[in-house]
Motif scaffolding. Structure first.
Motif, PDB file in Angstrom:
ATOM      1  N   UNK A   1    -171.024 -55.446  54.593  1.00  0.00           N
ATOM      2  CA  UNK A   1    -169.606 -55.682  54.056  1.00  0.00           C
ATOM      3  C   UNK A   1    -169.766 -57.080  53.654  1.00  0.00           C
ATOM      4  N   UNK A   2    -170.296 -58.353  54.508  1.00  0.00           N
ATOM      5  CA  UNK A   2    -170.063 -59.347  53.980  1.00  0.00           C
ATOM      6  C   UNK A   2    -170.982 -59.894  52.887  1.00  0.00           C
ATOM      7  N   UNK A   3    -171.926 -59.207  52.658  1.00  0.00           N
ATOM      8  CA  UNK A   3    -172.799 -59.337  51.184  1.00  0.00           C
ATOM      9  C   UNK A   3    -171.506 -59.518  50.033  1.00  0.00           C
ATOM     10  N   UNK A   4    -170.435 -58.870  50.166  1.00  0.00           N
ATOM     11  CA  UNK A   4    -169.452 -58.889  49.158  1.00  0.00           C
ATOM     12  C   UNK A   4    -168.308 -59.805  49.465  1.00  0.00           C
ATOM     13  N   UNK A   5    -168.085 -60.078  50.673  1.00  0.00           N
ATOM     14  CA  UNK A   5    -167.003 -60.959  51.362  1.00  0.00           C
ATOM     15  C   UNK A   5    -167.546 -61.930  52.403  1.00  0.00           C
ATOM     16  N   UNK A   6    -168.266 -62.867  52.361  1.00  0.00           N
ATOM     17  CA  UNK A   6    -169.134 -63.607  53.029  1.00  0.00           C
ATOM     18  C   UNK A   6    -167.878 -64.564  53.845  1.00  0.00           C
ATOM     19  N   UNK A   7    -166.972 -64.552  53.019  1.00  0.00           N
ATOM     20  CA  UNK A   7    -165.812 -65.544  53.699  1.00  0.00           C
ATOM     21  C   UNK A   7    -164.961 -64.856  54.992  1.00  0.00           C
ATOM     22  N   UNK A   8    -165.193 -63.624  55.290  1.00  0.00           N
ATOM     23  CA  UNK A   8    -164.611 -62.838  56.149  1.00  0.00           C
ATOM     24  C   UNK A   8    -165.502 -63.159  57.455  1.00  0.00           C
ATOM     25  N   UNK A   9    -165.116 -63.696  58.503  1.00  0.00           N
ATOM     26  CA  UNK A   9    -166.121 -63.945  59.779  1.00  0.00           C
ATOM     27  C   UNK A   9    -165.520 -63.248  61.203  1.00  0.00           C
ATOM     28  N   UNK A  10    -164.063 -62.870  60.986  1.00  0.00           N
ATOM     29  CA  UNK A  10    -163.669 -62.298  62.260  1.00  0.00           C
ATOM     30  C   UNK A  10    -163.050 -60.957  62.266  1.00  0.00           C
ATOM     31  N   UNK A  11    -163.645 -60.031  63.004  1.00  0.00           N
ATOM     32  CA  UNK A  11    -163.149 -58.758  62.794  1.00  0.00           C
ATOM     33  C   UNK A  11    -162.631 -58.001  64.032  1.00  0.00           C
TER      34      UNK A  11
END
Length: 215
Positions: free
Chosen positions: A59-69
């Motif tokens: 997922x973070x390949x497309x949205x690396x700025x998302x870091x907390x899940x």
């Protein structure tokens, strides 16, 4: 493990919000949804602990700025180091894409309200100009809605420099030096004028094995 990203906007297995955010995935055929709730957080539905790290990485390949899940109950599943970002004028960014899709603009427009909603990976060209590595549609729609700045960051896995230099050069040759210069096309026109061009470009470079980020 087979991980597939769902790119369309009509799939009964996922909410419209998740589809518009491109947060819908199938993991070994089972739905996983990433619903972005802030500039660095997302809620995951369908998560399995044993697959969490690998699917989040995908997922973070497309949205690396998302870091907390989190899970649906608000329990924190995973927290990664924050991604440093800085504000930049949208009109100062050089596109590496030549046009945008009208349908995608409508979809991303649902969650664009301020510059904080527009977080974009960039790379500095030889002349110092920042070029856009991904997120052209978000930038285009944000600008159209009166948002003049975006939050940009340097990705940990940047796209191959020579390819991005060539894409930026080709964009300029086509008269696309700013986000606002990109023409707005129907999905079919976008396929013919952008995606088919990319396919032909990378097919010509097949021997070199170049190319990575989808725009």
């Amino acid at each position: 493990m087979e991980i597939q990203r769902i790119d369309g906007y009509t799939d009964p297995r996922f909410s419209e919000e998740v589809l518009c955010q491109h947060g819908a995935f199938l993991v070994d055929g089972q739905p996983w949804s990433f619903r972005v709730i802030s500039d660095h957080e997302a809620v995951i539905d369908g998560a399995r602990p044993e697959a969490l790290a690998e699917v989040v990485e995908h997922f973070r390949f497309y949205a690396e700025h998302i870091t907390t899940f989190y899970d649906g109950a608000g329990n924190r599943l995973l927290e990664l180091p924050p991604v440093e970002r800085r504000e930049a004028e949208i009109d100062s960014l050089q596109p590496t894409q030549f046009s945008v899709d009208r349908e995608k603009c409508r979809a991303v427009g649902r969650f664009l309200h301020t510059a904080a909603d527009v977080v974009i990976p960039v790379m500095a060209l030889a002349d110092g100009t920042l070029c856009v590595l991904d997120g052209h549609t978000r930038l285009y729609e944000a600008r159209r809605r009166g948002i003049r700045t975006a939050m940009v960051f340097d990705p940990s896995l940047p796209s191959e420099r020579a390819v991005m230099e060539e894409f930026a050069k080709e964009a300029r040759r086509r008269g696309v030096s700013h986000v606002g210069d990109m023409p707005l096309y129907s999905p079919q026109e976008q396929k013919e004028k952008w995606h088919d061009w990319c396919s032909a470009y990378f097919a010509a470079r097949q021997g070199a094995g170049d190319g990575r980020r989808s725009q």
